[in-house]
Design a protein around this motif. Structure first.
Motif, mmCIF file in Angstrom:
data_model
loop_
_atom_site.group_PDB
_atom_site.id
_atom_site.type_symbol
_atom_site.label_atom_id
_atom_site.label_comp_id
_atom_site.label_asym_id
_atom_site.label_seq_id
_atom_site.Cartn_x
_atom_site.Cartn_y
_atom_site.Cartn_z
ATOM 1 N N PHE A 235 45.752 21.168 29.167
ATOM 2 C CA PHE A 235 45.509 19.886 29.822
ATOM 3 C C PHE A 235 44.593 19.055 28.945
ATOM 4 C CE2 PHE A 235 42.955 16.982 32.349
ATOM 5 C CZ PHE A 235 43.934 16.308 33.058
ATOM 6 N N ASP A 236 44.962 17.771 28.732
ATOM 7 C CA ASP A 236 44.062 16.841 28.060
ATOM 8 C C ASP A 236 44.403 15.413 28.458
ATOM 9 O OD1 ASP A 236 46.415 16.409 26.605
ATOM 10 O OD2 ASP A 236 45.424 16.395 24.647
ATOM 11 N N LEU A 237 43.583 14.483 28.021
ATOM 12 C CA LEU A 237 43.808 13.050 28.196
ATOM 13 C C LEU A 237 44.083 12.480 26.817
ATOM 14 C CD1 LEU A 237 43.488 12.225 31.191
ATOM 15 C CD2 LEU A 237 41.773 13.969 30.604
ATOM 16 N N THR A 238 45.202 11.798 26.647
ATOM 17 C CA THR A 238 45.672 11.452 25.309
ATOM 18 C C THR A 238 45.100 10.162 24.750
ATOM 19 O OG1 THR A 238 47.635 10.391 26.253
ATOM 20 C CG2 THR A 238 47.822 12.722 25.626
ATOM 21 N N SER A 239 44.463 9.317 25.587
ATOM 22 C CA SER A 239 43.886 8.084 25.060
ATOM 23 C C SER A 239 42.737 7.626 25.938
ATOM 24 C CB SER A 239 44.947 6.977 24.974
ATOM 25 O OG SER A 239 45.439 6.647 26.250
ATOM 26 N N THR A 240 41.837 6.845 25.354
ATOM 27 C CA THR A 240 40.728 6.293 26.110
ATOM 28 C C THR A 240 41.232 5.171 27.024
ATOM 29 O OG1 THR A 240 40.199 4.741 24.324
ATOM 30 C CG2 THR A 240 39.058 6.869 24.326
ATOM 31 N N VAL A 241 40.456 4.883 28.055
ATOM 32 C CA VAL A 241 40.873 3.900 29.063
ATOM 33 C C VAL A 241 39.715 2.980 29.400
ATOM 34 C CG1 VAL A 241 42.579 5.482 30.039
ATOM 35 C CG2 VAL A 241 40.266 5.401 31.006
ATOM 36 N N THR A 242 40.024 1.892 30.090
ATOM 37 C CA THR A 242 38.990 0.966 30.547
ATOM 38 C C THR A 242 38.857 0.934 32.060
ATOM 39 O OG1 THR A 242 40.589 -0.859 30.466
ATOM 40 C CG2 THR A 242 39.185 -0.528 28.520
ATOM 41 N N THR A 243 39.802 1.551 32.777
ATOM 42 C CA THR A 243 39.704 1.669 34.233
ATOM 43 C C THR A 243 40.155 3.065 34.640
ATOM 44 O OG1 THR A 243 41.966 0.958 34.757
ATOM 45 C CG2 THR A 243 40.312 -0.773 34.458
ATOM 46 N N PRO A 244 39.628 3.608 35.724
ATOM 47 C CA PRO A 244 40.039 4.948 36.139
ATOM 48 C C PRO A 244 41.496 5.007 36.587
ATOM 49 C CG PRO A 244 38.572 3.970 37.768
ATOM 50 C CD PRO A 244 38.554 3.070 36.573
ATOM 51 N N GLU A 245 42.049 3.867 37.006
ATOM 52 C CA GLU A 245 43.448 3.847 37.442
ATOM 53 C C GLU A 245 44.408 4.154 36.302
ATOM 54 O OE1 GLU A 245 40.911 1.957 40.251
ATOM 55 O OE2 GLU A 245 41.216 1.418 38.129
ATOM 56 N N GLN A 246 43.983 3.960 35.056
ATOM 57 C CA GLN A 246 44.834 4.233 33.901
ATOM 58 C C GLN A 246 44.923 5.711 33.551
ATOM 59 O OE1 GLN A 246 42.480 1.723 31.282
ATOM 60 N NE2 GLN A 246 44.134 0.209 31.146
ATOM 61 N N CYS B 283 47.616 8.744 31.227
ATOM 62 C CA CYS B 283 47.176 9.314 29.943
ATOM 63 C C CYS B 283 47.034 10.831 30.000
ATOM 64 C CB CYS B 283 45.837 8.715 29.533
ATOM 65 S SG CYS B 283 45.853 6.932 29.384
ATOM 66 N N ALA B 284 47.203 11.396 31.180
ATOM 67 C CA ALA B 284 47.016 12.840 31.343
ATOM 68 C C ALA B 284 48.245 13.606 30.858
ATOM 69 C CB ALA B 284 46.741 13.172 32.802
ATOM 70 N N ARG B 285 47.996 14.738 30.224
ATOM 71 C CA ARG B 285 49.080 15.588 29.735
ATOM 72 C C ARG B 285 48.819 17.028 30.186
ATOM 73 N NH1 ARG B 285 50.118 16.149 23.270
ATOM 74 N NH2 ARG B 285 47.829 16.190 23.370
ATOM 75 N N TYR B 286 49.805 17.588 30.873
ATOM 76 C CA TYR B 286 49.730 18.983 31.293
ATOM 77 C C TYR B 286 50.996 19.691 30.837
ATOM 78 C CZ TYR B 286 49.746 23.163 34.219
ATOM 79 O OH TYR B 286 49.800 24.455 34.651
ATOM 80 N N ILE B 287 50.811 20.744 30.069
ATOM 81 C CA ILE B 287 51.935 21.557 29.606
ATOM 82 C C ILE B 287 51.712 22.975 30.108
ATOM 83 C CG2 ILE B 287 53.214 22.404 27.596
ATOM 84 C CD1 ILE B 287 52.233 19.979 26.037
ATOM 85 N N GLU B 288 52.569 23.409 30.998
ATOM 86 C CA GLU B 288 52.354 24.705 31.650
ATOM 87 C C GLU B 288 52.498 25.866 30.680
ATOM 88 O OE1 GLU B 288 53.560 26.998 35.785
ATOM 89 O OE2 GLU B 288 54.669 25.217 35.150
ATOM 90 N N ASP B 289 53.474 25.795 29.781
ATOM 91 C CA ASP B 289 53.645 26.818 28.743
ATOM 92 C C ASP B 289 53.690 26.089 27.408
ATOM 93 O OD1 ASP B 289 54.074 29.090 27.278
ATOM 94 O OD2 ASP B 289 56.124 29.439 27.988
ATOM 95 N N GLY B 290 52.528 25.982 26.778
ATOM 96 C CA GLY B 290 52.419 25.182 25.569
ATOM 97 C C GLY B 290 52.055 25.998 24.352
ATOM 98 N N LEU B 291 52.196 25.356 23.190
ATOM 99 C CA LEU B 291 51.864 25.988 21.912
ATOM 100 C C LEU B 291 51.046 24.998 21.088
ATOM 101 C CD1 LEU B 291 52.259 28.447 20.025
ATOM 102 C CD2 LEU B 291 54.231 27.238 19.057
ATOM 103 N N LEU B 292 49.813 25.378 20.786
ATOM 104 C CA LEU B 292 48.915 24.573 19.967
ATOM 105 C C LEU B 292 48.914 25.151 18.557
ATOM 106 C CD1 LEU B 292 46.722 22.269 20.030
ATOM 107 C CD2 LEU B 292 45.044 24.121 20.345
ATOM 108 N N LEU B 293 49.311 24.330 17.577
ATOM 109 C CA LEU B 293 49.347 24.762 16.190
ATOM 110 C C LEU B 293 48.146 24.197 15.453
ATOM 111 C CD1 LEU B 293 53.162 24.307 15.387
ATOM 112 C CD2 LEU B 293 51.965 26.339 16.246
ATOM 113 N N LEU B 294 47.480 25.050 14.688
ATOM 114 C CA LEU B 294 46.287 24.671 13.950
ATOM 115 C C LEU B 294 46.495 24.885 12.457
ATOM 116 C CD1 LEU B 294 43.540 26.467 16.102
ATOM 117 C CD2 LEU B 294 44.610 24.240 16.504
ATOM 118 N N ASP B 295 45.859 24.025 11.678
ATOM 119 C CA ASP B 295 45.765 24.205 10.236
ATOM 120 C C ASP B 295 44.292 24.229 9.890
ATOM 121 O OD1 ASP B 295 46.034 24.338 7.519
ATOM 122 O OD2 ASP B 295 46.765 22.288 7.254
#
Length: 443
Positions: free
Chosen positions: A14-25, A29-41
């Motif tokens: 779970f994360d928020l993908t961009s900054t906002v100026t109001t809470p309604e936004q 911007c929220a992203r939830y991936i139930e079965d996700g894969l994070l790749l790192l370098d």
């Protein structure tokens, strides 16, 4: 096209993908991936995708660190905390000004000793990591040794930290005061040695206006001009008696914030803790100067200082982060801190939704520190700081989590019932720096 991948993390994200100026936004911007894969370098994020989308980029699926059943979010950002006050957390019975005299100043007087500072720095950073905090804006003491020890310890962890030695020359014990010239010289030496060294940055740290003479504030202003990319970290309008004291000490200024503003200490990298008793024109000044505030619910309640107005902060479009404010704050844990923030909102008929709360503790906090281009979510190129949460560490949590209908309710339950037991592991710059399993093995 091939990509360089050194590590892969599987789990729910779970994360928020961009900054906002109001809470309604925020929900958009929220992203939830139930079965996700994070790749790192190395220490940076390559991508976050679903498991099915990302698995073909793996040379070997055995390289995956499997956190299925856990929730992975960006590392918590603590925008106001005092590391020397760790050892006096939970001190009884006083409000701000008396609390400083009775508890804070005696504890801080020990930090002339490099060995004590080193011991407490190590303990403090482990408390942050064991509570999922990967970035913090930190007060030291007036002693240069306090900051040297903290930066040295953070450097070994490759941790993103902003800190500074306290600057104060009046209205404090003689053992904790300095001359403006001493403060300038010692601070300048620390800046030259530590600012922008790896993931470390320096913050000019005048304690607050009552302990700062006009001559000291002029020196702080001078340093801010000499190092324009530096941070400024101080307190503002925490307590009604404090506000009245500032007006008596600085009668030629329009108000508390005007003291800082007239010395050119407001700005994009200036963070003011508390801001409970601001006048309307002070909110406007914070907005126009692009200054930020740190909301510290547990310390505000513990010291009886007042209730922060989230609704006004949004309305005035002032950047905001969450601070635990240890040791007036009563926990290092951001989940518990968010739970108290919700109660502060309720007392003012403001409903702090989980989406907003986690925004303030991650990407919103990063924005308050002017670090949102580097940390705060799982966008490609960001630094790989994140926390792995186990949302079901007790029978009560398991029961309540199972009955939660969607991710919003699950996050809300986590921030109202959660604590340090829910931190399974903490990753800093692509490396696991704290793990509950390691703690259990050590025990």
């Amino acid at each position: 096209m091939s990509v360089s991948v050194t590590q892969a993390i599987r789990g729910s994200f779970f994360d928020l993908t961009s900054t906002v100026t109001t809470p309604e936004q925020l929900p958009q911007c929220a992203r939830y991936i139930e079965d996700g894969l994070l790749l790192l370098d190395g220490g940076n994020i390559v991508s976050l995708q679903t498991w099915q989308e990302g698995r073909h980029q793996l040379a070997d699926e055995r390289m995956v660190t499997d956190y299925r059943g856990k929730l992975i979010i960006p590392g918590f950002v603590d925008t106001h905390i005092h590391y020397p006050q760790t050892e006096m957390i939970g001190a009884f019975g006083e409000q701000l000004l008396e609390w400083l005299q009775q508890y804070t100043f005696p504890v801080e007087s020990q930090y002339h000793c490099p060995q004590h500072a080193a011991k407490m720095s190590s303990f403090f950073l482990q408390q942050l990591l064991s509570n999922g905090t990967t970035t913090a804006l930190v007060f030291g003491t007036v002693h240069p040794q306090s900051v040297e020890a903290l930066f040295s310890a953070a450097e070994t962890l490759n941790m993103r930290l902003i800190a500074g030695k306290v600057m104060m020359d009046r209205n404090a014990p003689d053992t904790l005061t300095e001359t403006p010239e001493q403060s300038y010289q010692q601070t300048r030496e620390l800046i030259e040695r530590w600012h922008n060294r790896g993931r470390l940055s320096y913050a000019l740290t005048p304690r607050f206006a009552p302990t700062s003479s006009p001559e000291l504030l002029a020196r702080v202003c001078q340093l801010k001009k000499e190092y324009p990319d530096i941070w400024l970290h101080t307190h503002l309008s925490e307590n009604p008696q404090e506000v009245a004291w500032v007006k008596a000490l600085f009668p030629d200024h329009e108000g508390y914030l005007d003291v800082y503003h007239q010395y050119q200490l407001t700005g994009r990298r200036s963070v003011f803790a508390h801001c409970l008793h601001l006048e309307d024109k002070e909110w406007d000044c914070l907005h126009h100067t692009d200054s930020a505030v740190a909301f510290c619910p547990t310390s505000n309640l513990f010291l009886g200082s007042g209730l922060f107005n989230l609704k006004t902060c949004w309305k005035k479009r002032v950047r905001l982060g969450i601070g635990t404010d240890v040791g007036a704050g009563t926990t290092f844990n951001m989940l518990k801190t968010l739970g108290e923030a919700y109660k502060v909102g309720q007392l003012q008929h403001y409903k702090l939704a989980a989406c907003e709360a986690f925004y303030h503790a991650t990407l919103g906090g990063a924005q308050a520190l002017d670090l949102h281009d580097r940390i705060g979510n799982f966008m490609p190129g960001k630094e790989a700081d994140f926390v792995v949460l186990d949302p079901m560490v007790s029978a009560l949590q398991r029961m309540r989590y199972a009955s939660s209908g969607d991710i919003w309710e699950k996050l809300f339950v986590l921030m109202t019932l959660g604590d340090d037991r829910n931190i399974a592991s903490t990753w800093v710059n692509g490396q696991c720096r704290w793990s509950l399993n390691h703690e259990e093995q050590a025990a």
